[in-house]
Design a protein around this motif. Structure first.
Motif, short mmCIF file in Angstrom:
data_model
loop_
_atom_site.label_atom_id
_atom_site.label_comp_id
_atom_site.label_asym_id
_atom_site.label_seq_id
_atom_site.Cartn_x
_atom_site.Cartn_y
_atom_site.Cartn_z
N ASN A 167 -0.67 -3.80 -17.67
CA ASN A 167 0.73 -4.42 -17.10
C ASN A 167 1.38 -2.97 -16.62
O ASN A 167 1.52 -2.21 -17.06
CB ASN A 167 1.62 -5.55 -18.34
CG ASN A 167 0.61 -6.51 -18.43
OD1 ASN A 167 0.28 -6.77 -19.26
ND2 ASN A 167 0.73 -7.56 -18.02
N VAL A 168 1.86 -3.30 -15.16
CA VAL A 168 3.10 -2.14 -14.79
C VAL A 168 4.11 -2.83 -13.84
O VAL A 168 3.51 -4.08 -13.57
CB VAL A 168 1.97 -1.18 -13.55
CG1 VAL A 168 2.38 -0.40 -12.96
CG2 VAL A 168 1.17 -0.94 -14.19
N VAL A 169 5.25 -2.14 -13.45
CA VAL A 169 6.51 -2.82 -13.44
C VAL A 169 6.72 -1.83 -12.32
O VAL A 169 6.61 -0.66 -12.22
CB VAL A 169 7.79 -2.55 -14.78
CG1 VAL A 169 8.85 -2.51 -13.95
CG2 VAL A 169 7.74 -3.89 -15.36
N GLN A 170 6.75 -2.57 -11.33
CA GLN A 170 7.06 -1.51 -10.09
C GLN A 170 8.39 -1.61 -9.18
O GLN A 170 9.06 -2.71 -9.10
CB GLN A 170 6.07 -1.49 -8.74
CG GLN A 170 4.67 -1.49 -9.23
CD GLN A 170 3.79 -2.81 -8.01
OE1 GLN A 170 3.72 -3.38 -6.88
NE2 GLN A 170 2.21 -1.77 -8.23
N THR A 171 8.87 -0.20 -9.90
CA THR A 171 10.17 0.26 -8.72
C THR A 171 10.65 0.31 -7.71
O THR A 171 9.83 1.17 -7.53
CB THR A 171 10.51 0.21 -9.71
OG1 THR A 171 10.95 0.14 -11.18
CG2 THR A 171 12.65 0.72 -9.71
N PRO A 172 11.01 -0.15 -6.50
CA PRO A 172 11.09 -0.13 -5.33
C PRO A 172 12.35 1.52 -5.40
O PRO A 172 13.61 1.98 -6.27
CB PRO A 172 11.79 -0.91 -4.77
CG PRO A 172 12.37 -1.98 -5.90
CD PRO A 172 11.98 -1.70 -6.87
N THR A 173 11.92 2.28 -4.60
CA THR A 173 12.65 4.00 -4.55
C THR A 173 12.76 3.84 -2.66
O THR A 173 11.77 3.70 -1.95
CB THR A 173 11.74 4.91 -5.80
OG1 THR A 173 11.00 5.26 -4.79
CG2 THR A 173 11.71 4.36 -6.66
N ASP A 174 13.64 4.74 -3.26
CA ASP A 174 13.67 5.16 -1.89
C ASP A 174 12.56 7.07 -1.10
O ASP A 174 12.19 7.00 -2.79
CB ASP A 174 15.08 6.47 -1.56
CG ASP A 174 15.63 7.50 -2.28
OD1 ASP A 174 14.68 8.15 -2.70
OD2 ASP A 174 16.38 8.27 -2.45
N ALA A 175 12.15 7.66 -0.53
CA ALA A 175 11.21 8.61 -1.03
C ALA A 175 11.58 9.93 -1.14
O ALA A 175 10.28 10.04 -2.15
CB ALA A 175 11.42 9.56 0.88
N ALA A 176 12.34 10.05 -2.05
CA ALA A 176 12.80 10.92 -3.05
C ALA A 176 12.77 10.16 -3.87
O ALA A 176 12.90 10.84 -5.44
CB ALA A 176 14.52 11.38 -3.29
N GLY A 177 11.96 9.13 -4.19
CA GLY A 177 11.66 8.28 -6.15
C GLY A 177 13.62 7.99 -6.38
O GLY A 177 12.90 7.55 -7.72
N GLU A 178 14.26 8.04 -5.96
CA GLU A 178 16.00 7.22 -6.26
C GLU A 178 14.89 6.03 -6.29
O GLU A 178 15.30 5.18 -5.47
CB GLU A 178 16.57 7.48 -5.82
CG GLU A 178 17.27 9.11 -6.69
CD GLU A 178 17.40 9.60 -7.42
OE1 GLU A 178 17.84 8.55 -8.42
OE2 GLU A 178 16.97 10.49 -7.74
N PRO A 179 15.42 4.72 -7.18
CA PRO A 179 15.48 3.62 -7.22
C PRO A 179 16.51 3.19 -6.47
O PRO A 179 17.35 3.63 -6.05
CB PRO A 179 16.31 3.06 -8.67
CG PRO A 179 15.53 4.21 -9.43
CD PRO A 179 15.88 5.07 -8.85
N VAL A 180 16.04 1.83 -5.40
CA VAL A 180 16.86 1.04 -4.77
C VAL A 180 16.67 -0.49 -5.25
O VAL A 180 15.69 -0.61 -5.10
CB VAL A 180 16.55 2.07 -3.36
CG1 VAL A 180 16.39 3.62 -2.45
CG2 VAL A 180 14.43 1.40 -2.58
N GLU A 181 17.85 -1.64 -3.63
CA GLU A 181 17.38 -2.53 -4.17
C GLU A 181 15.83 -2.92 -3.26
O GLU A 181 16.01 -2.46 -2.18
CB GLU A 181 18.52 -3.23 -3.01
CG GLU A 181 19.68 -2.83 -3.67
CD GLU A 181 19.78 -3.51 -5.12
OE1 GLU A 181 19.37 -5.30 -4.98
OE2 GLU A 181 20.50 -2.74 -5.43
N GLY A 182 15.27 -4.42 -3.82
CA GLY A 182 14.06 -5.05 -2.83
C GLY A 182 13.86 -5.92 -4.19
O GLY A 182 13.49 -5.30 -5.46
N LEU A 183 12.39 -5.98 -3.33
CA LEU A 183 11.73 -6.54 -4.46
C LEU A 183 10.53 -5.28 -5.37
O LEU A 183 10.80 -4.47 -5.36
CB LEU A 183 10.39 -7.25 -3.44
CG LEU A 183 10.78 -8.49 -2.40
CD1 LEU A 183 10.03 -8.69 -1.82
CD2 LEU A 183 11.59 -9.55 -4.12
N HIS A 184 10.74 -5.60 -6.42
CA HIS A 184 10.03 -5.21 -7.64
C HIS A 184 8.53 -6.05 -7.62
O HIS A 184 8.39 -6.21 -6.83
CB HIS A 184 10.45 -5.33 -9.34
CG HIS A 184 11.61 -4.80 -8.98
ND1 HIS A 184 13.11 -4.48 -8.30
CD2 HIS A 184 12.31 -3.78 -9.93
CE1 HIS A 184 13.77 -3.82 -8.86
NE2 HIS A 184 13.73 -3.50 -9.91
#
Length: 143
Positions: free
Chosen positions: A97-114
């Motif tokens: 089981n994996v949780v995918q967190t949306p990030t920007d290109a630098a790897g910082e979390p951003v708003e959006g669907l997980h």
């Protein structure tokens, strides 16, 4: 892999390392927009349903779909993949089981669907590979 991972069954450290390697290679390939590297994490015979509900049934189909997707609607999408559970289904077969967190290109979390993703990863002649999986898009968890 962090100590927050729930491990169910006998999953030796070497298997944990191998399975984590598959998930992290998949994450790198997605973030690098490399459809070939992404598809290489899947077994030749596989069943994969993406977050849009589209199923691909072999490695070649995954690469064929991923290339154009990564150049269009996934072009500016990045994510971090965190394993939360390993479940031994049988010797050499692990549900992940994996949780995918949306990030920007630098790897910082951003708003959006997980993503809430389930991979079945098994030992194949060419290494540990995803043999089946489902990615489900979900709203961000409540804070």
């Amino acid at each position: 892999m962090t100590s927050d991972v729930l491990v169910v069954g006998e999953v030796p450290e070497s298997v944990r390392t191998a399975v984590t390697g598959v998930v992290k290679a998949l994450e790198r390939a997605f973030n690098d927009k490399d459809p070939v590297a992404l598809s290489e994490q899947f077994a030749e015979r596989t069943s994969w349903s993406n977050a849009r509900g589209l199923r691909q049934d072999d490695r070649a189909a995954i690469a064929e779909f991923s290339g154009p997707a990564m150049k269009s609607f996934l072009r500016d999408s990045y994510a971090r993949y965190d394993i939360v559970k390993l479940l031994e289904l049988a010797p050499g077969v692990i549900a992940v089981n994996v949780v995918q967190t949306p990030t920007d290109a630098a790897g910082e979390p951003v708003e959006g669907l997980h993503g809430a993703t389930l991979y079945v990863i098994s030992e194949q002649p060419d290494g540990w590979k995803i043999v089946a999986g489902q990615n489900t898009a979900v709203e961000a968890p409540a804070a």
